[in-house]
Design a protein around this motif. Sequence first.
Motif, mmCIF file in Angstrom:
data_model
loop_
_atom_site.group_PDB
_atom_site.id
_atom_site.type_symbol
_atom_site.label_atom_id
_atom_site.label_comp_id
_atom_site.label_asym_id
_atom_site.label_seq_id
_atom_site.Cartn_x
_atom_site.Cartn_y
_atom_site.Cartn_z
ATOM 1 N N ILE A 111 0.858 -1.189 0.000
ATOM 2 C CA ILE A 111 0.000 0.000 0.000
ATOM 3 C C ILE A 111 0.894 1.238 0.000
ATOM 4 O O ILE A 111 1.718 1.413 0.899
ATOM 5 C CB ILE A 111 -0.929 0.009 1.223
ATOM 6 C CG1 ILE A 111 -1.860 -1.196 1.199
ATOM 7 C CG2 ILE A 111 -1.738 1.303 1.271
ATOM 8 C CD1 ILE A 111 -2.739 -1.323 2.430
ATOM 9 N N PRO A 112 0.773 2.099 -0.981
ATOM 10 C CA PRO A 112 1.684 3.256 -1.049
ATOM 11 C C PRO A 112 1.270 4.367 -0.103
ATOM 12 O O PRO A 112 0.098 4.481 0.288
ATOM 13 C CB PRO A 112 1.554 3.702 -2.512
ATOM 14 C CG PRO A 112 0.154 3.328 -2.875
ATOM 15 C CD PRO A 112 -0.160 2.048 -2.122
ATOM 16 N N VAL A 113 2.232 5.185 0.271
ATOM 17 C CA VAL A 113 1.918 6.395 1.031
ATOM 18 C C VAL A 113 1.264 7.388 0.080
ATOM 19 O O VAL A 113 1.440 7.322 -1.131
ATOM 20 C CB VAL A 113 3.183 7.012 1.663
ATOM 21 C CG1 VAL A 113 3.799 6.073 2.674
ATOM 22 C CG2 VAL A 113 4.198 7.371 0.577
ATOM 23 N N LYS A 114 0.512 8.292 0.626
ATOM 24 C CA LYS A 114 -0.220 9.255 -0.187
ATOM 25 C C LYS A 114 0.587 10.534 -0.334
ATOM 26 O O LYS A 114 1.019 11.130 0.655
ATOM 27 C CB LYS A 114 -1.571 9.564 0.458
ATOM 28 C CG LYS A 114 -2.496 10.395 -0.415
ATOM 29 C CD LYS A 114 -3.883 10.477 0.208
ATOM 30 C CE LYS A 114 -4.855 11.176 -0.714
ATOM 31 N NZ LYS A 114 -6.231 11.195 -0.137
ATOM 32 N N ARG A 115 0.795 10.934 -1.573
ATOM 33 C CA ARG A 115 1.498 12.187 -1.825
ATOM 34 C C ARG A 115 0.571 13.361 -1.494
ATOM 35 O O ARG A 115 -0.646 13.279 -1.665
ATOM 36 C CB ARG A 115 1.949 12.270 -3.285
ATOM 37 C CG ARG A 115 2.931 11.172 -3.668
ATOM 38 C CD ARG A 115 3.320 11.278 -5.122
ATOM 39 N NE ARG A 115 4.071 12.492 -5.398
ATOM 40 C CZ ARG A 115 5.392 12.603 -5.296
ATOM 41 N NH1 ARG A 115 6.099 11.548 -4.920
ATOM 42 N NH2 ARG A 115 6.003 13.730 -5.575
ATOM 43 N N HIS A 116 1.176 14.444 -1.038
ATOM 44 C CA HIS A 116 0.368 15.602 -0.642
ATOM 45 C C HIS A 116 1.185 16.874 -0.811
ATOM 46 O O HIS A 116 2.421 16.833 -0.923
ATOM 47 C CB HIS A 116 -0.100 15.461 0.809
ATOM 48 C CG HIS A 116 1.031 15.289 1.786
ATOM 49 N ND1 HIS A 116 1.658 16.340 2.413
ATOM 50 C CD2 HIS A 116 1.663 14.168 2.235
ATOM 51 C CE1 HIS A 116 2.608 15.879 3.212
ATOM 52 N NE2 HIS A 116 2.627 14.563 3.117
#
Length: 335
Positions: A111-116
Amino acid sequence: MTLLAPLITGFMRDYMPRQRGYSPHSCEAYAYSFRLLFAFAAKRIRTMPSQLHIEQLDAALILDFLVHIERERGNGATTRNLRLAAIKTFMRYVEYQVPSALEQIGQIHAIPVKRHDQKLIRHLIMVEVRAILNAPDLTTRLGVRDRAMMHLCFAAGLRVSELVGAMMANLSLQRPPSLLVLGKGRKERCLPLWKETAADLRAWLTLRGSVRVPELFVNAEGTPMTRAGFEYVLEKHARAAAETCPSLRGRSISPHQLRHSCAVIMLQATHDIRKVALWLGHADIRTTEVYLRMDPTEKLEAVEAVVPPELRRGRFKAPDALIASLLADISPPPA
């Protein structure tokens, strides 16, 4: 099927504090993430949290949980990524305890981290810091304590946990005055103090009295100062300082803004990001690079150091007003 309860108990009570040496604050933060996850999973599966099985925490449920905390709890991407990091750390522990769940755990790790968006962090300029530090009433015991706390937090660039956890035994007011700080990851660093900061600390120690706790700062009841207690003190004096410093009006000042302010002022003085990282106790200098984006002086020096290209100059000649109006009135013929 493997019950979840024994696994999380071993993870929180043995693996994190004893095998990995996590601080109590880190363990508390992880425990909060798991409370949210297990409450969500139990409601989704319609069972009690104590009856959950590790096999039920699959990637699909974890993804639904991450969506839930963003939509229902209003968490941002940063908080969402922190919750995911805690889950992945737990799953690495589970790999050795339940080998049969390796495929399931591998999907969770994927599960990838969410870019922000990474916005510039807010900080205080020196005029605003001075106004806040001058706000306490120095004719009272609590006013002297508040000045010393806020001054030390700013001058040493401390995290709020480092400030309230500062010990009497780790403070030296001999020349040169210094404070031994226990930071994140149980990393110690020794910070020299400005003579003005040391003077405020001496004033507080003369009024501290015979309090039987090892912490440097205590509340009105003589017990150790808490995070919430210092946040209240800072917010109170920030509101008072806003009466004489208009730029503070309507702003919410957090303890971490004092730390950010120290970092920016130190970067402007030294122009050395490595010294700032050392002062703040950052294990990775990439964490400190955020202050390079905040400080415009570093970019101005880069601009001034580069010779701009020499370009041919010309002069724009506006068309005659009559001709321009005729051109505007001409419409293309129909196709």
